[in-house]
Design a protein around this motif. Structure first.
Motif, mmCIF file in Angstrom:
data_model
loop_
_atom_site.group_PDB
_atom_site.id
_atom_site.type_symbol
_atom_site.label_atom_id
_atom_site.label_comp_id
_atom_site.label_asym_id
_atom_site.label_seq_id
_atom_site.Cartn_x
_atom_site.Cartn_y
_atom_site.Cartn_z
ATOM 1 N N GLY A 132 44.108 -33.211 20.494
ATOM 2 C CA GLY A 132 44.706 -33.044 21.768
ATOM 3 C C GLY A 132 45.559 -32.108 21.955
ATOM 4 N N ASN A 133 45.930 -31.004 21.077
ATOM 5 C CA ASN A 133 46.648 -30.041 21.107
ATOM 6 C C ASN A 133 46.062 -28.621 20.651
ATOM 7 O OD1 ASN A 133 49.554 -30.390 22.307
ATOM 8 N ND2 ASN A 133 49.590 -32.085 20.966
ATOM 9 N N GLY A 151 52.173 -20.023 23.046
ATOM 10 C CA GLY A 151 51.083 -20.026 23.865
ATOM 11 C C GLY A 151 50.605 -21.518 23.722
ATOM 12 N N THR A 153 47.216 -24.677 25.012
ATOM 13 C CA THR A 153 46.139 -24.626 26.342
ATOM 14 C C THR A 153 46.807 -25.277 27.519
ATOM 15 O OG1 THR A 153 44.178 -26.264 26.599
ATOM 16 C CG2 THR A 153 45.838 -27.188 25.281
ATOM 17 N N PHE A 154 46.212 -24.827 28.421
ATOM 18 C CA PHE A 154 46.727 -25.462 29.866
ATOM 19 C C PHE A 154 45.942 -26.628 30.306
ATOM 20 C CE2 PHE A 154 49.001 -21.240 31.486
ATOM 21 C CZ PHE A 154 49.935 -21.777 30.779
ATOM 22 N N ASP A 155 44.923 -27.045 29.595
ATOM 23 C CA ASP A 155 44.169 -28.218 30.066
ATOM 24 C C ASP A 155 43.981 -29.186 28.826
ATOM 25 O OD1 ASP A 155 42.029 -26.752 28.832
ATOM 26 O OD2 ASP A 155 41.463 -26.115 31.044
ATOM 27 N N ILE A 156 42.754 -29.043 27.991
ATOM 28 C CA ILE A 156 42.647 -29.963 26.908
ATOM 29 C C ILE A 156 42.909 -29.339 25.551
ATOM 30 C CG2 ILE A 156 41.049 -31.449 28.213
ATOM 31 C CD1 ILE A 156 38.786 -30.186 27.208
ATOM 32 N N GLY A 157 42.894 -29.923 24.671
ATOM 33 C CA GLY A 157 42.714 -29.389 23.054
ATOM 34 C C GLY A 157 41.354 -28.892 22.866
ATOM 35 N N VAL A 195 41.456 -16.356 28.402
ATOM 36 C CA VAL A 195 42.777 -16.349 27.754
ATOM 37 C C VAL A 195 43.853 -15.553 28.990
ATOM 38 C CG1 VAL A 195 44.401 -15.125 26.088
ATOM 39 C CG2 VAL A 195 41.911 -15.920 25.718
ATOM 40 N N LYS A 196 44.896 -16.131 29.036
ATOM 41 C CA LYS A 196 46.024 -15.689 30.053
ATOM 42 C C LYS A 196 47.273 -15.445 28.998
ATOM 43 C CE LYS A 196 44.224 -15.640 33.964
ATOM 44 N NZ LYS A 196 44.128 -15.995 35.437
ATOM 45 N N ASP A 199 48.175 -17.908 26.494
ATOM 46 C CA ASP A 199 47.943 -19.021 26.820
ATOM 47 C C ASP A 199 46.449 -19.324 27.110
ATOM 48 O OD1 ASP A 199 50.458 -20.423 26.790
ATOM 49 O OD2 ASP A 199 50.650 -19.197 28.789
ATOM 50 N N ARG B 47 36.396 -5.832 30.106
ATOM 51 C CA ARG B 47 37.706 -5.384 30.463
ATOM 52 C C ARG B 47 37.950 -4.110 30.678
ATOM 53 N NH1 ARG B 47 40.461 -9.175 25.614
ATOM 54 N NH2 ARG B 47 39.888 -11.298 26.431
ATOM 55 N N GLY B 119 48.276 -10.388 36.041
ATOM 56 C CA GLY B 119 47.809 -11.202 35.014
ATOM 57 C C GLY B 119 48.706 -11.106 33.812
ATOM 58 N N LEU B 140 44.839 -7.383 31.958
ATOM 59 C CA LEU B 140 44.561 -8.563 32.213
ATOM 60 C C LEU B 140 44.424 -8.848 33.645
ATOM 61 C CD1 LEU B 140 46.697 -10.401 29.474
ATOM 62 C CD2 LEU B 140 44.387 -10.112 29.633
ATOM 63 N N MET B 152 50.931 -17.120 39.067
ATOM 64 C CA MET B 152 51.032 -16.946 37.499
ATOM 65 C C MET B 152 52.064 -15.533 37.503
ATOM 66 S SD MET B 152 50.517 -19.317 35.903
ATOM 67 C CE MET B 152 50.474 -18.828 34.147
ATOM 68 N N ARG B 159 59.917 -16.409 34.160
ATOM 69 C CA ARG B 159 60.474 -16.867 32.604
ATOM 70 C C ARG B 159 61.206 -15.851 31.949
ATOM 71 N NH1 ARG B 159 54.850 -19.382 30.342
ATOM 72 N NH2 ARG B 159 54.599 -17.459 29.229
ATOM 73 N N ARG B 195 52.631 -29.905 30.916
ATOM 74 C CA ARG B 195 52.769 -29.184 29.714
ATOM 75 C C ARG B 195 53.704 -27.985 29.747
ATOM 76 N NH1 ARG B 195 48.779 -30.292 25.734
ATOM 77 N NH2 ARG B 195 46.938 -31.141 26.544
ATOM 78 N N TYR B 196 53.816 -27.562 31.188
ATOM 79 C CA TYR B 196 54.689 -26.378 31.400
ATOM 80 C C TYR B 196 56.102 -26.583 31.338
ATOM 81 C CZ TYR B 196 53.434 -21.713 32.195
ATOM 82 O OH TYR B 196 53.370 -20.311 32.304
ATOM 83 N N ARG B 199 58.601 -25.836 28.499
ATOM 84 C CA ARG B 199 58.539 -24.506 28.130
ATOM 85 C C ARG B 199 59.508 -23.629 29.172
ATOM 86 N NH1 ARG B 199 52.824 -22.205 27.268
ATOM 87 N NH2 ARG B 199 54.008 -20.131 27.229
#
Lengths: 328, 209
Positions: A132-133, A151, A153-157, A195-196, A199, B47, B119, B140, B152, B159, B195-196, B199
């Motif tokens: 999950g993480n 950093g 995951t922004f959705d699923i583990g 990857v952002k 994250d 990239r 980015g 990015l 973002m 942040r 989730r955000y 943080r």
């Protein structure tokens, strides 16, 4: 002073005992997932039916009786609600019966702390990866001592992502090590890489891999290989950025997915290339287990934390960064 | 070409050099042995190409940013940006800081208007010179960004600067962006995601520049 810990956040019911940070027992029973996933109520029923037995076998392993135990810990979260409740109720029952203090433990912190304990690494940068993480964390003293999430995951583990792919590919048991076996000797086909900063997201990768698999244009081995290599490369790259930012001297890997030898090898390679030490615990501590809960409960007990019974709740989304780390 | 290493990031090494009798910066993406070679080469090539496009576009859109000089498979040669990173910058006066924050908001708006999201829009990638703010490191960047990509950029900056500094950034963004309402709405909706939340609120609010 021996401390007992009960863990039931997902498919594993674990009971561990620690004394002065040393693990005396680490017993478990695991709900078999087969080719399906987890149905929360069924898993919770399984845990409820096994909790007495596993507590007894942990005590036997440690050569102790319940009356020898001085404190108890249980996993408060994060995890699956009905499953979490089994450890909570069992711990509250034992605490009331033996008049011992009870401590709600954050599951992610438990994985991190037991790894620190095993390798005497006091301030690592950690990649915590489970079903999950998926998070990159390290201790930070501002505004109070806590594990800061650099950093995630922004959705699923990542574990959930790989397991979902395994079910789509009809692999049994539907989890990471089966995918790893199938992936051996595969060739890379292009996959979305997301990857952002530090994250990451995994659903795009899962959707694409599933689509490619069902299209029949690429064989399962190559899809599995590309999915696994891409997901792990994303995690390790985000870790590399975090390592540059934090300048930590140790890198640790923990959580269920930490059992992947390929991920271990990649992260170790990255860490070593920057002169950083790398540690990963033996599998029994990366799979969900009770010992790590006992270890953290003991630290909480020693640092003088008091938890009134009213604070002994469960929290499916118990954030690692909401916990005050009073023991460090 | 004589080069001198001046910095190393997680992805690339930065050198100073000379090109056509002027100073220039060379960014070289290094191979990463930990990942599969096919992924490594693809990522570095994509990239590098993407970053070169973004550098050119940002510069054209009127943002203070390096000029693109040359591109190879894994290397970019660009103009020099002199100044101090905002993350190392010691604030001098309120007035100067406001001007800097305004330019940060304006630069985001100009990039977004031109079809580019940075980015990694953080103080480490803002170069201060006098009361001006320039933007570097387009490694990015996203071309044809979604509302989410644009939001973002603002969230990353939010942040890492103080709430009052961020208000100045946002005001300037509102003034210069052709799509500010949508983007700022998205900023709020991202921050409401579970989730955000912790943080953004707990971990970052205490840390100003």
């Amino acid at each position: 002073m021996a401390v007992i810990g009960i863990e039931s956040s997902a498919h594993t019911l674990g009971v561990g005992i620690s004394e002065n940070g040393k693990v005396l027992a680490n017993a478990r029973e695991m709900y078999s997932i087969g080719s399906g996933g987890m149905i929360p109520m069924k898993v919770a029923d399984f845990h409820a039916g096994n909790v007495r037995k596993v507590v007894r076998s942990a005590l036997r392993e440690a050569g102790l009786k319940l009356s020898d135990i001085t404190a108890i810990g249980y996993t408060k979260g994060p995890g699956i609600g009905p499953c979490l409740r089994v450890a909570q109720v069992a711990a509250k029952t034992i605490a009331a019966q033996y008049h011992i203090p009870i401590f709600p433990v954050n599951h992610a912190i438990a994985h991190i702390e037991i790894t620190k304990q095993l390798f005497h690494s006091s301030d690592p940068l950690t990649l915590y990866v489970s079903g999950g993480n998926s998070q990159i964390v390290a201790l930070d003293s501002e505004p109070y001592m806590h594990y800061k999430v650099y950093g995630e995951t922004f959705d699923i583990g990542v574990g959930n992502m790989i397991d979902s792919f395994a079910r789509e590919a009809k692999l049994t048991p539907a989890w990471g090590s089966t995918v790893a076996k199938v992936a051996q000797g595969g060739k890379y086909v292009e996959m979305p890489y997301s990857v952002k900063g530090m994250d990451f997201t995994f659903t795009g990768l899962l959707t694409h891999a599933t689509k490619v698999l069902h299209s029949g244009t690429v064989n399962l081995r190559d899809v599995a290989y590309s999915l696994q290599e891409t997901a792990f490369a994303m995690l390790v790259e985000a870790m590399e950025r975090a390592l540059f930012l934090t300048s930590k001297k140790d890198v640790t890997l923990c959580g269920g997915v930490a059992q992947s030898t390929r991920l271990q090898e990649m992260l170790k390679g990255m860490a070593r290339s920057h002169g950083t030490r790398f540690f990963v615990a033996p599998n029994e501590y990366n799979a969900d287990n009770g010992a790590m809960i006992a270890v953290v409960a003991e630290k909480m007990h020693e640092s003088g934390i008091k938890c009134p019974i009213s604070a002994c709740t469960v929290d499916q989304k118990y954030r690692i960064d909401s916990v005050r780390v009073a023991w460090q | 070409m004589a080069v001198k290493k001046i910095g190393e990031g997680a992805e690339a090494i930065i050198y100073t050099t000379r090109f056509m009798s002027r100073s220039a910066v060379l960014k070289r993406r290094m191979p990463k042995n930990y990942r599969a070679r096919a992924i490594d080469e693809l990522l570095r090539r994509q990239r590098t190409k993407n970053e070169a496009r973004a550098i050119a576009l940002a510069h054209e859109s009127g943002v203070r940013s390096p000029e693109l000089l040359l591109v190879a498979d894994y290397e970019i040669l660009m103009g020099v940006m002199r100044g101090t990173m905002l993350s190392n910058y010691m604030r001098k006066s309120k007035k100067e800081m406001r001007s800097i924050m305004r330019e940060i908001g304006k630069a985001a708006a100009l990039m977004h208007n031109a079809g580019l999201a940075h980015g990694d829009y953080t103080p480490a990638n803002i170069i201060i010179s006098g009361s001006h703010a320039g933007v570097i490191d387009f490694g990015l960047a996203t071309m044809l960004p979604s509302t989410e990509d644009k939001a973002m950029d603002l969230i990353l900056m939010k942040r890492s600067v103080s709430p009052s500094d961020y208000r100045t950034v946002e005001t300037a963004y509102r003034k210069f962006s052709s799509d500010s309402a949508k983007v700022l709405n998205r900023v709020s909706s991202i921050e409401r995601r579970g989730r955000y939340k912790t943080r953004t609120l707990e971990t970052f609010s205490s840390k100003g520049v």
